[in-house]
Motif scaffolding. Structure first.
Motif, PDB file in Angstrom:
ATOM      1  N   LEU A 168      -2.938  -8.439   7.831  1.00 26.80           N
ATOM      2  CA  LEU A 168      -1.776  -7.973   7.890  1.00 26.80           C
ATOM      3  C   LEU A 168      -1.440  -6.974   9.047  1.00 26.80           C
ATOM      4  N   LYS A 169      -0.396  -6.836   9.473  1.00 31.24           N
ATOM      5  CA  LYS A 169      -0.218  -6.187  10.447  1.00 31.24           C
ATOM      6  C   LYS A 169       0.120  -4.559  10.011  1.00 31.24           C
ATOM      7  N   ILE A 170      -0.590  -3.789  10.926  1.00 34.63           N
ATOM      8  CA  ILE A 170      -0.463  -2.075  10.692  1.00 34.63           C
ATOM      9  C   ILE A 170       0.731  -1.758  11.478  1.00 34.63           C
ATOM     10  N   LEU A 223       4.344  -1.219   3.007  1.00 34.41           N
ATOM     11  CA  LEU A 223       3.614  -0.327   2.033  1.00 34.41           C
ATOM     12  C   LEU A 223       3.218   0.670   2.732  1.00 34.41           C
ATOM     13  N   TYR A 224       3.018   1.893   2.100  1.00 32.11           N
ATOM     14  CA  TYR A 224       2.481   3.073   2.759  1.00 32.11           C
ATOM     15  C   TYR A 224       1.286   3.695   1.714  1.00 32.11           C
ATOM     16  N   LEU A 225       0.211   3.820   2.502  1.00 34.58           N
ATOM     17  CA  LEU A 225      -0.977   4.285   1.869  1.00 34.58           C
ATOM     18  C   LEU A 225      -1.474   5.254   2.487  1.00 34.58           C
ATOM     19  N   ARG A 226      -2.334   6.122   2.128  1.00 30.65           N
ATOM     20  CA  ARG A 226      -3.022   7.394   2.786  1.00 30.65           C
ATOM     21  C   ARG A 226      -4.528   7.610   2.150  1.00 30.65           C
ATOM     22  N   ASP A 227      -5.372   8.275   2.928  1.00 28.38           N
ATOM     23  CA  ASP A 227      -6.631   8.718   2.602  1.00 28.38           C
ATOM     24  C   ASP A 227      -6.703  10.110   2.544  1.00 28.38           C
ATOM     25  N   ASP A 228      -7.966  10.642   2.985  1.00 28.01           N
ATOM     26  CA  ASP A 228      -8.135  12.114   3.402  1.00 28.01           C
ATOM     27  C   ASP A 228      -8.146  12.234   4.854  1.00 28.01           C
ATOM     28  N   GLU A 229      -7.704  11.286   5.525  1.00 22.73           N
ATOM     29  CA  GLU A 229      -7.565  11.528   6.888  1.00 22.73           C
ATOM     30  C   GLU A 229      -6.229  11.175   7.669  1.00 22.73           C
ATOM     31  N   SER A 230      -5.783  10.002   7.135  1.00 24.67           N
ATOM     32  CA  SER A 230      -4.661   9.216   7.731  1.00 24.67           C
ATOM     33  C   SER A 230      -3.616   8.638   6.760  1.00 24.67           C
ATOM     34  N   ILE A 231      -2.545   8.488   7.470  1.00 21.53           N
ATOM     35  CA  ILE A 231      -1.369   7.723   6.715  1.00 21.53           C
ATOM     36  C   ILE A 231      -1.277   6.470   7.326  1.00 21.53           C
ATOM     37  N   TYR A 232      -0.830   5.410   6.573  1.00 22.31           N
ATOM     38  CA  TYR A 232      -0.645   4.090   7.202  1.00 22.31           C
ATOM     39  C   TYR A 232       0.493   3.467   6.732  1.00 22.31           C
ATOM     40  N   ALA A 233       1.203   2.681   7.665  1.00 24.70           N
ATOM     41  CA  ALA A 233       2.220   1.765   7.132  1.00 24.70           C
ATOM     42  C   ALA A 233       1.941   0.242   7.542  1.00 24.70           C
ATOM     43  N   VAL A 234       2.050  -0.581   6.224  1.00 24.96           N
ATOM     44  CA  VAL A 234       1.487  -2.040   6.336  1.00 24.96           C
ATOM     45  C   VAL A 234       2.615  -2.930   6.256  1.00 24.96           C
ATOM     46  N   ASP A 235       2.844  -3.858   6.971  1.00 31.50           N
ATOM     47  CA  ASP A 235       4.126  -4.703   7.038  1.00 31.50           C
ATOM     48  C   ASP A 235       3.717  -5.741   5.939  1.00 31.50           C
ATOM     49  N   VAL A 236       4.493  -5.807   4.838  1.00 37.06           N
ATOM     50  CA  VAL A 236       4.185  -6.884   3.789  1.00 37.06           C
ATOM     51  C   VAL A 236       5.506  -7.846   3.666  1.00 37.06           C
ATOM     52  N   SER A 237       6.324  -7.719   4.693  1.00 37.45           N
ATOM     53  CA  SER A 237       7.731  -8.377   4.624  1.00 37.45           C
ATOM     54  C   SER A 237       7.623  -9.865   4.654  1.00 37.45           C
ATOM     55  N   VAL A 263       7.757  12.318   7.875  1.00 36.27           N
ATOM     56  CA  VAL A 263       7.675  11.457   8.836  1.00 36.27           C
ATOM     57  C   VAL A 263       8.799  10.285   8.790  1.00 36.27           C
ATOM     58  N   ASP A 264       9.002   9.938   9.980  1.00 35.82           N
ATOM     59  CA  ASP A 264      10.019   8.709  10.163  1.00 35.82           C
ATOM     60  C   ASP A 264       9.349   7.565   9.418  1.00 35.82           C
ATOM     61  N   ALA A 265       9.710   6.880   8.605  1.00 34.31           N
ATOM     62  CA  ALA A 265       9.185   5.935   7.697  1.00 34.31           C
ATOM     63  C   ALA A 265       9.154   4.525   8.790  1.00 34.31           C
ATOM     64  N   LYS A 266       9.737   4.512   9.593  1.00 32.14           N
ATOM     65  CA  LYS A 266       9.673   3.274  10.562  1.00 32.14           C
ATOM     66  C   LYS A 266       8.759   3.366  11.629  1.00 32.14           C
ATOM     67  N   THR A 267       8.440   4.654  12.362  1.00 33.74           N
ATOM     68  CA  THR A 267       7.706   4.871  13.430  1.00 33.74           C
ATOM     69  C   THR A 267       6.248   5.805  13.319  1.00 33.74           C
ATOM     70  N   GLY A 268       6.429   6.624  12.155  1.00 37.79           N
ATOM     71  CA  GLY A 268       5.546   7.491  11.622  1.00 37.79           C
ATOM     72  C   GLY A 268       5.532   8.827  12.565  1.00 37.79           C
TER      73      GLY A 268
END
Length: 411
Positions: free
Chosen positions: A47-49, A395-409, A84-89
């Motif tokens: 998957l592309k981050i 898909l947007y995910l997070r943990d105790d350090e970071s926020i991630y945007a993952v392409d599932v198109s 944050v901007d959902a497309k760019t972070g």
């Protein structure tokens, strides 16, 4: 007149697009998204981050509306609402809401933001409810609900994600008598009504459900499932006591009935609520309790699809073993099970389950009532309790350090 105003507001809520995920469990608080055309084949290169940015401590989820992603984090000794901007972070704003919150079961905020009427409504670990302007990040108002009702913070922190109903934003919070269901004005944060019970607080999020042919607030406290009118008037109750007050899931509708489940080796039950004259009655359609239960949701709300409930079944008292189960919602019988699947959380869209695991993996599987079939798995986060958020093929995910945007198109 007050009830009439509320009914008008209920019909005039802000229109949302298919790409929006404005609150806990998505547009309808069911864990489902209407998005389609998502990937069907696992990419050969994984998957592309799209982006990964610094976030902060906490278990709050990520709400996305109109291309803006909002969550709560804890850093620099404060709980902050950030956007944050959902497309760019790219960071848009951050607003301090409350001091840091510490707890042996995890530090920082727990509750998912709710976005409505151009505002983000957030609820901190110690029970401060606040409104932040979505465009600018300006703090509109905030209320210390625990102080207001002379209550106590729940043992593991305040976790009720706000629910917006018309011009009300509703939370469950601590009260000197036990628990309060409290409604505040969206516009200025003024208290509109509160109803209290001699229950423990629990950790569930209130839901607006059609019960006995009426829209009702359904609240799962630490000891009861309760139905209230949209003005907070008590209607019915069902006692459901779980060790450590760990009633956490959001109640769900199953063909007009209500489904709830709890971990700590408790179980699950489908309830029918009926009304005769002015009186309500509650009966069990099926019940599956204890060590042989077919579903013991620890904190994850099960997902209903084609008459089946897909969910995490935790064995023991918050034990290390968790199965992934599919249960026939009509009979309460197990359809299939993946033993020792692991702890995680899930949402559904486009005939698929999108699963975030506490070991950091993101799994995509078919939403199939006959068998479990995974499309693929990839390590993404450091581990999270929160379900993913889906918006516009990401898909947007997070943990105790970071926020991630993952392409599932789509492919």
């Amino acid at each position: 007149m007050f009830a009439r105003i509320l009914s008008i507001c209920l019909l005039s809520t802000t229109a949302l697009t298919a790409a929006d995920w404005p609150q806990h469990l998505g547009p309808l608080r069911t864990g489902h998204s209407a998005e389609a055309g998502l990937l069907n084949t696992w990419p050969a290169d994984g998957l592309k981050i799209n982006w990964k940015i610094e976030g902060g401590v906490g278990m709050s989820g990520i709400a996305v509306v109109d291309g803006l992603a909002v969550t709560l984090v804890q850093k620099n000794e404060k709980q902050l609402a950030i956007a944050v901007d959902a497309k760019t972070g790219e960071a848009k704003w951050e607003t301090a809401i409350a001091p840091a919150y510490s707890n042996a079961m995890g530090n920082g905020p727990r509750a998912f933001p709710a976005i409505a009427s151009g505002q983000a409504f957030v609820f901190t670990g110690q029970g401060i409810l606040a409104s932040v302007d979505l465009a600018s990040g300006k703090l509109n108002w905030k209320n210390d609900t625990i102080k207001e009702y002379k209550g106590e913070v729940a043992d593991y922190g305040m976790a009720a994600s706000p629910l917006v109903v018309g011009n009300f934003v509703i939370v469950t919070t601590g009260h000197e008598n036990g628990v309060a269901v409290a409604a505040y004005s969206v516009d200025d944060g003024k208290s509109m009504w509160q109803t209290n019970f001699a229950d423990s607080i629990g950790y569930s999020c209130p839901a607006l459900l059609k019960v006995a042919d009426k829209q009702q607030l359904v609240v799962f406290t630490g000891t009861h499932l309760r139905g209230l009118s949209t003005l907070g008037e008590p209607r019915w109750e069902y006692r459901y006591v779980t060790p450590y007050d760990c009633n956490i899931v959001t109640p769900q509708i199953v063909d007009g009935d209500i489904f709830i489940s709890s971990g700590e080796d408790h179980g699950a039950v489908r309830l029918k609520v009926t009304k005769s004259g002015t009186e309500y009655s509650v009966e069990e359609v099926w019940s599956s309790q204890g060590r042989t239960s077919v579903m013991r949701n620890e904190w994850q709300t099960s997902i209903l699809h084609k008459g089946h409930l897909f969910g995490f079944d935790n064995i023991g008292g918050a034990g290390p073993i968790t199965n992934l189960n599919c249960v026939d919602a009509t009979t309460g019988k197990l359809a299939w099970q993946v033993q020792r699947f692991g702890k995680g959380n899930a949402i559904a869209a486009d005939g698929k389950l999108f699963i975030s695991m506490m070991d950091g993996h993101l799994i995509i599987a078919k939403l199939d009532t006959k068998q479990y079939t995974a499309l693929g798995s990839q390590k993404v986060t450091r581990g999270t309790r929160q379900a993913p958020t889906l918006s516009d093929g990401v898909l947007y995910l997070r943990d105790d350090e970071s926020i991630y945007a993952v392409d599932v198109s789509g492919d």
